[in-house]
Scaffold this motif. Structure first.
Motif, PDB file in Angstrom:
ATOM      1  N   ILE A  85       0.840  -1.201   0.000  1.00 20.52           N
ATOM      2  CA  ILE A  85       0.000   0.000   0.000  1.00 20.52           C
ATOM      3  C   ILE A  85       0.879   1.257   0.000  1.00 20.52           C
ATOM      4  N   ALA A  86       1.915   1.256   0.845  1.00 19.63           N
ATOM      5  CA  ALA A  86       2.841   2.392   0.857  1.00 19.63           C
ATOM      6  C   ALA A  86       3.605   2.471  -0.458  1.00 19.63           C
ATOM      7  N   PHE A  87       3.935   1.318  -1.027  1.00 18.60           N
ATOM      8  CA  PHE A  87       4.662   1.288  -2.292  1.00 18.60           C
ATOM      9  C   PHE A  87       3.828   1.909  -3.407  1.00 18.60           C
ATOM     10  N   ALA A  88       2.517   1.729  -3.347  1.00 11.98           N
ATOM     11  CA  ALA A  88       1.639   2.342  -4.348  1.00 11.98           C
ATOM     12  C   ALA A  88       1.736   3.864  -4.284  1.00 11.98           C
ATOM     13  N   VAL A  89       1.803   4.397  -3.077  1.00 13.84           N
ATOM     14  CA  VAL A  89       1.926   5.844  -2.905  1.00 13.84           C
ATOM     15  C   VAL A  89       3.284   6.318  -3.409  1.00 13.84           C
TER      16      VAL A  89
END
Length: 266
Positions: free
Chosen positions: A156-160
Motif C-alpha cells: 500500500i505504501a509502495f503504491a503511494v
C-alpha cells in the motif's frame, strides 16, 4: 512518444533493416537509467517496434498491447492464489508489457507520428499500472491470507511511493523544459551513462520489480525481496526529490514586464 521522426515505408526494407535503423537512431539512455531498462528492455522493445512497424500497428495500438499484458497480470494477482505458476506467468506478462511500453515510442519515430495525445496515453497507462500493481498484490495477499496483515502496509505504501515518483519525474522534466536549457533534461545531464550507475539503481528498476514476481511460489522469500525493492525505491524518491528541488530552486528566471490587467493603473 516524442522522439524525432525517422519515418520510412514499412515494406521498403527488411525486418533486420528496420532494427538496424532504430539502433542507429535511438536516443542515448539517461545517466540514471537502471541496467535492465537500459540494456535489456530497450533492446527487446526495439525488436517489437520493428515487428509492429512492419505489420502496420500504430503507436497507440502498441501502447494498448502493453496495457493488455500488464493489466492481465495485475488482475491475476487478485484472482489467483500465490504459486510458482502464477509468479512465472505474472512476471512474463509484466515483462512483455514493459517491452511493448518501450516499443510504442520507437514505432512513432519510425512512422513519423509522434503526438501529444500518444504521449498522454502512454503516461496515463504508466501512471495507472505503477499504483494498480502493488494494490492488486495487497488485495490478493489479503484474500488468500498468506502474509501477516501488517505486511500489507508495504505494498500500500509502495503504491503511494510509485505514484509520487512517477509524477515527480514527469513534472520535473516539464519544469526543466521551462528553463530553456538552464537546467538540463534527464537525457541531457552531463556525463556518460556507466555500468556502475546502472547497477547502483538496479533495485528500483521496474524490470527487476517484474522479475521479483517469479518468487511468488515462495511467499516468505518474495516478501523479503519485495520489501527491499520498496525500501530502495522509497530511498531513491527521497534523494531524487531533494536533487530535483535544489536544481529547480537554483534556476532564476529572467524577469519579464508584467502585463497590465484591466483596471490596473499602476
Amino acid at each position: 512518444m516524442t522522439d524525432d521522426s525517422i519515418a520510412s515505408t514499412p515494406t521498403a526494407e527488411s525486418y533486420l533493416g528496420v532494427v538496424r535503423r532504430l539502433a542507429a537512431a535511438q536516443k542515448p539512455a539517461a545517466r540514471s537509467a537502471p541496467a535492465y531498462s537500459r540494456f535489456v528492455n530497450r533492446r527487446i522493445g526495439r525488436y517489437l517496434a520493428a515487428w509492429a512497424y512492419r505489420v502496420g500497428l500504430s503507436p497507440n495500438a502498441v501502447t494498448g498491447i502493453s496495457a493488455i499484458f500488464t493489466f492481465v497480470a495485475v488482475a491475476l494477482l487478485i484472482v489467483a492464489p500465490p504459486s510458482w505458476g502464477l509468479g512465472v506467468g505474472v512476471a512474463v506478462l509484466l515483462l512483455v508489457g514493459y517491452a511493448f511500453d518501450s516499443a510504442d515510442g520507437q514505432v512513432s519515430r519510425l512512422q513519423g507520428t509522434s503526438s501529444p495525445s500518444g504521449e498522454w496515453l502512454d503516461h496515463m497507462v504508466d501512471a495507472t499500472k505503477v499504483s494498480a500493481m502493488p494494490l492488486a498484490l495487497a488485495i490478493g495477499f489479503y484474500r488468500f491470507d498468506v502474509v501477516p496483515r501488517g505486511w500489507l502496509l508495504v505494498p500500500i505504501a509502495f503504491a503511494v511511493v510509485s505514484a509520487v515518483l512517477f509524477f515527480g519525474m514527469i513534472l520535473t522534466e516539464q519544469l526543466r523544459r521551462r528553463t530553456a536549457g538552464a537546467v538540463p533534461l534527464a537525457a541531457e545531464q552531463p556525463g556518460r551513462p556507466s555500468w556502475v550507475r546502472a547497477l547502483a539503481v538496479l533495485p528500483m528498476d521496474y524490470g527487476v520489480l517484474c522479475l521479483s514476481f517469479v518468487l511468488l511460489g515462495a511467499v516468505p522469500v518474495f516478501v523479503v525481496v519485495y520489501t527491499l525493492i520498496a525500501a530502495a525505491t522509497t530511498a531513491f524518491l527521497l534523494l531524487a526529490a531533494v536533487k530535483w528541488f535544489r536544481e529547480l530552486q537554483a534556476w532564476t528566471p529572467n524577469p519579464s514586464p508584467a502585463t497590465p490587467q484591466k483596471g490596473d493603473l499602476r
